[in-house]
Design an enzyme around this catalytic site. Sequence first.
Site, PDB file in Angstrom:
ATOM      1  N   GLY A 198      -8.950 -30.277 115.356  1.00  0.00           N
ATOM      2  CA  GLY A 198      -7.572 -30.294 114.891  1.00  0.00           C
ATOM      3  C   GLY A 198      -7.482 -30.862 113.484  1.00  0.00           C
ATOM      4  O   GLY A 198      -8.488 -30.991 112.774  1.00  0.00           O
ATOM      5  N   ILE A 199      -6.287 -31.232 113.085  1.00  0.00           N
ATOM      6  CA  ILE A 199      -6.057 -31.677 111.708  1.00  0.00           C
ATOM      7  C   ILE A 199      -6.872 -32.922 111.384  1.00  0.00           C
ATOM      8  O   ILE A 199      -7.600 -32.963 110.382  1.00  0.00           O
ATOM      9  CB  ILE A 199      -4.555 -31.928 111.468  1.00  0.00           C
ATOM     10  CG1 ILE A 199      -3.788 -30.602 111.486  1.00  0.00           C
ATOM     11  CG2 ILE A 199      -4.341 -32.645 110.134  1.00  0.00           C
ATOM     12  CD1 ILE A 199      -2.288 -30.761 111.357  1.00  0.00           C
ATOM     13  N   HIS A 259       6.372 -19.644  85.991  1.00  0.00           N
ATOM     14  CA  HIS A 259       5.137 -18.858  85.924  1.00  0.00           C
ATOM     15  C   HIS A 259       4.216 -19.461  84.866  1.00  0.00           C
ATOM     16  O   HIS A 259       4.681 -19.859  83.808  1.00  0.00           O
ATOM     17  CB  HIS A 259       5.468 -17.409  85.558  1.00  0.00           C
ATOM     18  CG  HIS A 259       4.246 -16.571  85.312  1.00  0.00           C
ATOM     19  ND1 HIS A 259       3.485 -16.050  86.326  1.00  0.00           N
ATOM     20  CD2 HIS A 259       3.645 -16.178  84.138  1.00  0.00           C
ATOM     21  CE1 HIS A 259       2.473 -15.368  85.811  1.00  0.00           C
ATOM     22  NE2 HIS A 259       2.550 -15.429  84.484  1.00  0.00           N
ATOM     23  N   VAL A 312       0.101 -47.345 111.441  1.00  0.00           N
ATOM     24  CA  VAL A 312      -1.123 -46.543 111.377  1.00  0.00           C
ATOM     25  C   VAL A 312      -1.131 -45.669 110.139  1.00  0.00           C
ATOM     26  O   VAL A 312      -2.129 -45.573 109.421  1.00  0.00           O
ATOM     27  CB  VAL A 312      -1.265 -45.682 112.651  1.00  0.00           C
ATOM     28  CG1 VAL A 312      -2.371 -44.645 112.482  1.00  0.00           C
ATOM     29  CG2 VAL A 312      -1.562 -46.561 113.856  1.00  0.00           C
ATOM     30  N   THR A 343       0.123 -56.570 108.283  1.00  0.00           N
ATOM     31  CA  THR A 343       0.706 -55.799 107.191  1.00  0.00           C
ATOM     32  C   THR A 343       1.682 -54.776 107.737  1.00  0.00           C
ATOM     33  O   THR A 343       1.552 -54.304 108.871  1.00  0.00           O
ATOM     34  CB  THR A 343      -0.374 -55.057 106.382  1.00  0.00           C
ATOM     35  OG1 THR A 343      -1.141 -54.221 107.267  1.00  0.00           O
ATOM     36  CG2 THR A 343      -1.302 -56.038 105.691  1.00  0.00           C
ATOM     37  N   ALA A 355     -11.715 -37.257 117.772  1.00  0.00           N
ATOM     38  CA  ALA A 355     -10.402 -36.940 117.204  1.00  0.00           C
ATOM     39  C   ALA A 355      -9.756 -35.847 118.046  1.00  0.00           C
ATOM     40  O   ALA A 355      -9.561 -34.715 117.596  1.00  0.00           O
ATOM     41  CB  ALA A 355     -10.552 -36.489 115.753  1.00  0.00           C
ATOM     42  N   GLY A 411       3.665 -50.985 107.577  1.00  0.00           N
ATOM     43  CA  GLY A 411       3.243 -49.617 107.284  1.00  0.00           C
ATOM     44  C   GLY A 411       2.658 -48.873 108.459  1.00  0.00           C
ATOM     45  O   GLY A 411       2.548 -47.646 108.431  1.00  0.00           O
TER      46      GLY A 411
END
Length: 472
Positions: A183-184, A444, A42, A38, A269, A40
């Site tokens: 991390g993120i 607002h 990772v 496919t 990670a 796209g």
Amino acid sequence: MESTTDLVVLGAGPGGYTAAFRAADLGLRVVLVERDTTLGGVCLNVGCIPSKALLHAAKVISDAREIGAHGISFGAPTIDLPALRGWKEKVVGQLTHGLQGLAKQRKVDVVTGEARFVDAHTLSIKAADGTTSMLRFSQAVIAAGSQPVRLPGVPYEDPRVIDSTGALALTDIPQRLLVIGGGIIGLEMATIYAELGSAVTVVELSDGLIPGADRDLVKPLEKRLKSILTAIHLKARVSKVTAAKDALVVNFEGEGAPAEARFDRLLIAVGRRPNGSLLDADKAGVMVDERGFIKVDHQMRTNQAHIFAIGDVVGNPMLAHKATHEGKVAAEVAAGHKAAFDARVIPSVAYTDPEIAWVGVTETDALARGIEIEKAVFPWAASGRALSLGRSEGLTKLVFDKQDKRLIGAGIVGTAAGDLIAEATLAIEMSCDAEDIGLTIHPHPTVSETVAMAAEMFSGTITDLYVPKKGG
């Protein structure tokens, strides 16, 4: 078999497919080579998109729980894991099928297989069935992406040890999950699994979560995470992992961390490394450093003028939106147009809850580099929209150059921070000052107002807060 093309793109991630599509739009014959079935990369298949789908599910769970404090109560969630996984895969499928359609409309020839350079104008492409074809090209774009960093001494052969791809597969909800890396990516995954019901522990080697962000932005997130996670161990590391029959036995080193603990799954990670060394690029004369990065100029050319490189393989930050813009530049230069990658700033976002986003010069950067700055901070506790959302813990910070008063950086923590940072990014690109932002009428009540109000704090025209005059 052997074929020829004007331009070959190696890798169909955000940067790769963008380069291929833009080059085709400009009249080049394009072949897009991707090792997976496919398009796209990772980001779309096992990264940005599926993680955001699951983060949305996690936020629905937390919102339903927290609205109880305001008079609306729901029962505990019942999680149908196959259905949740199916919805996530449907989101990914819609996008991947869309890319296939766009490639077909543009007459981009998509080839599935492992590509390696044979020489400066030839690739060998090995298909899944073992057959190999040769492709001659006039120009090439390397968009090979990156892969997770592997830690020594970890039993990766044990299926209970996973990376972000394994975490997003959502095969089960472990009772006890250890996330190595604050991390993120690590914190996004920790958020998802904590809301789905796992007891999550995070261990981070540095002295703070999300090391690249300013501490005042991370503080609201850290406070919230402490309420949903089992433990957060900073300035700590995993020294040993033993695969026992009933658990992964983990030994820690560092202040506050236990000597030993047992977990059902281990998510690693700790960062990503580029794939530049996996293509035999040296056979084409392309220079790849010892870490796998490929050096390029402002037109994304490597040391071989007809071969370009973009995305994760050319250096940090490893972000899809950077790769996309680099891909367009490479395609336009390949097609003979005058183009260059000259972005002044690149925004970063942690899609945690609350979100954290920053762009340009941070306070931490300024201090380290000796840059003289002035800043303005607007607390979301004074935002009517944030209060009505029940999420007043956020803040918006603008960083200005002390000499010319132009905006050079911004940081936001709070709901939709990732969307709000775009305004600050544009403002930096346009060399805006505080008045340019503050005098722009914002709707607002919205959290976008906080950007204008931070600018008003800097210029001294704020009326939503009382700020004593300097020296008075």
